[in-house]
Design an enzyme around this catalytic site. Structure first.
Site, PDB file in Angstrom:
ATOM      1  N   ARG A   4       0.792  -1.216   0.000  1.00  0.00           N
ATOM      2  CA  ARG A   4       0.000   0.000   0.000  1.00  0.00           C
ATOM      3  C   ARG A   4       0.820   1.259   0.000  1.00  0.00           C
ATOM      4  O   ARG A   4       0.341   2.310  -0.327  1.00  0.00           O
ATOM      5  CB  ARG A   4      -0.931   0.032   1.191  1.00  0.00           C
ATOM      6  CG  ARG A   4      -0.164   0.037   2.511  1.00  0.00           C
ATOM      7  CD  ARG A   4      -1.126  -0.236   3.653  1.00  0.00           C
ATOM      8  NE  ARG A   4      -0.438  -0.184   4.912  1.00  0.00           N
ATOM      9  CZ  ARG A   4       0.324  -1.159   5.356  1.00  0.00           C
ATOM     10  NH1 ARG A   4       0.506  -2.246   4.645  1.00  0.00           N
ATOM     11  NH2 ARG A   4       0.931  -1.065   6.511  1.00  0.00           N
ATOM     12  N   VAL A 145       2.777  -0.650  15.356  1.00  0.00           N
ATOM     13  CA  VAL A 145       3.392   0.241  14.367  1.00  0.00           C
ATOM     14  C   VAL A 145       2.401   0.648  13.280  1.00  0.00           C
ATOM     15  O   VAL A 145       2.519   1.736  12.698  1.00  0.00           O
ATOM     16  CB  VAL A 145       4.657  -0.379  13.742  1.00  0.00           C
ATOM     17  CG1 VAL A 145       5.692  -0.704  14.797  1.00  0.00           C
ATOM     18  CG2 VAL A 145       4.350  -1.588  12.882  1.00  0.00           C
ATOM     19  N   GLU A 146       1.415  -0.192  13.000  1.00  0.00           N
ATOM     20  CA  GLU A 146       0.462   0.136  11.941  1.00  0.00           C
ATOM     21  C   GLU A 146      -0.528   1.220  12.372  1.00  0.00           C
ATOM     22  O   GLU A 146      -0.775   2.166  11.621  1.00  0.00           O
ATOM     23  CB  GLU A 146      -0.296  -1.113  11.498  1.00  0.00           C
ATOM     24  CG  GLU A 146       0.527  -2.079  10.674  1.00  0.00           C
ATOM     25  CD  GLU A 146       0.891  -1.513   9.311  1.00  0.00           C
ATOM     26  OE1 GLU A 146       0.187  -0.598   8.823  1.00  0.00           O
ATOM     27  OE2 GLU A 146       1.891  -1.975   8.731  1.00  0.00           O
ATOM     28  N   THR A 147      -1.107   1.077  13.561  1.00  0.00           N
ATOM     29  CA  THR A 147      -2.187   1.996  13.949  1.00  0.00           C
ATOM     30  C   THR A 147      -2.103   2.421  15.406  1.00  0.00           C
ATOM     31  O   THR A 147      -3.111   2.851  15.981  1.00  0.00           O
ATOM     32  CB  THR A 147      -3.565   1.348  13.703  1.00  0.00           C
ATOM     33  OG1 THR A 147      -3.664   0.121  14.454  1.00  0.00           O
ATOM     34  CG2 THR A 147      -3.790   1.061  12.223  1.00  0.00           C
TER      35      THR A 147
END
Length: 343
Positions: A4, A145-147
């Site tokens: 992405r 780490v993503e959200t």
């Protein structure tokens, strides 16, 4: 990996070479390139965008998406200039490894919150590990780490963002496919159109899955009939584990560790992509970062952070699996370091 965006330019996994330095801190760093200037954004034509959306709606109906879903998904959708600007910018690519690691990814607050949530969700994580055989520490680290553990899942309407990127043209075919995958998710009842929010690039929910990855890899871990990676912690964490299982995670193996290279090592002279048994690294004079003997373990490669000041790692197979979630080497190293600290 979740295909992405590019957080940081990837550096190839590297092997051993020859020259002169006893510790990672003294390994000379490569020069930091100047960040590229963002590409200009052309004026947006609402007429052209509306014509594009009409074509998407027609094709969606041909693909079996209901009229009700099409109407709900595209209600109020417009070409989003901010999405185009962010797609052109990719500003994170200029960060030095140490800033990315210490100021953004592996911060004291993120570590403390990860430790707390690891404890609070111990039973859920145990059940997920039993089903998918993936380390709960790496699951929590990806979540972090993503959200930021579900605290920041993105404020963009996914349909609007994907429609904008599919129309804008730079990666039109990719985002067009993601747009139809997102419409299918809504049509199947996993999320209402107005609740489908995510990143500017269309990554969704607590694990930041692209719609096509949702279709293949999201799971209904809580058994309520919906794969809800937005509001169901069980589904979100179970989906991360399923992603890693399907991408070859090896149960019980480490991702790697920071290491101290032997005298005679330079970044410029590092052999790329070679994998060796840990005992071979030990015989060549490699040590842990603290100066101790290397632990036994699976084959490893030397891993060099992008834009780093000399820190060096030995990475195992599972580090490459983390990179299948998101390919930049600095991302994978940050996930690995955070996973070591949360559990």
């Amino acid at each position: 990996m979740i295909r992405r965006r590019t957080l940081l330019a990837a550096v190839p996994l590297a092997g051993c070479g020859a020259a002169a330095v006893p510790s990672p801190a003294s390994v000379p760093a490569a020069p930091t390139p100047a960040p590229a200037a963002p590409l200009p954004v052309e004026p947006i034509s609402s007429v052209a965008f509306d014509r594009f959306v009409d074509g998407v709606k027609t094709e969606a109906r041909r693909r079996g998406i209901s009229q009700a879903t099409v109407n709900a998904a595209f209600a109020g959708v417009q070409a989003n200039r901010r999405v185009i600007e962010l797609d052109r910018r990719q500003a994170e690519g200029g960060l030095p490894w140490e800033d990315y690691r210490d100021r953004i990814m592996v911060t004291p607050t993120r570590i403390q919150n990860g430790q707390r949530l690891y404890r609070e969700n111990a039973d859920l994580l145990r059940r997920i590990e039993q089903r998918y055989r993936v380390s709960p520490r790496v699951i929590v680290a990806i979540w972090g780490v993503e959200t930021n553990y579900g605290g920041n899942t993105g404020g963009f309407g996914v349909i609007e963002a994907l429609a904008t990127l599919a129309w804008e043209g730079r990666r039109a075919a990719y985002f067009r496919n993601e747009l139809f995958a997102a419409l299918k998710i809504i049509d199947e009842g996993h999320i209402r159109a107005e609740r489908m929010r995510g990143s500017w690039a269309g990554a969704m929910g607590q694990p930041q899955f692209m719609p096509s990855n949702f279709d293949r890899l999201a799971v209904d871990f809580d058994g309520d009939g919906r794969r809800d990676i937005w509001d169901s912690r069980a589904d979100a964490l179970g989906s991360i584990a399923h992603y890693f299982q399907r991408n070859g995670w090896r149960e019980g193996e480490s991702w790697g560790l920071e290491a101290r290279p032997p005298a005679g090592f330079t970044l410029a002279g590092a052999d790329t992509e070679s994998r060796r048994p840990m005992r071979d690294f030990a015989r060549m004079g490699w040590r842990t970062a603290a100066g101790g003997a290397l632990p036994d373990g699976p084959d490893a490669s030397v891993v060099l952070p992008s834009r780093g000041a000399g820190q060096v790692f030995l990475g195992h197979h599972n580090l490459r699996v983390i990179r299948r979630y998101n390919s930049p080497v600095n991302y994978a190293l940050a996930v690995g370091l955070l996973s070591d600290r949360v559990g």
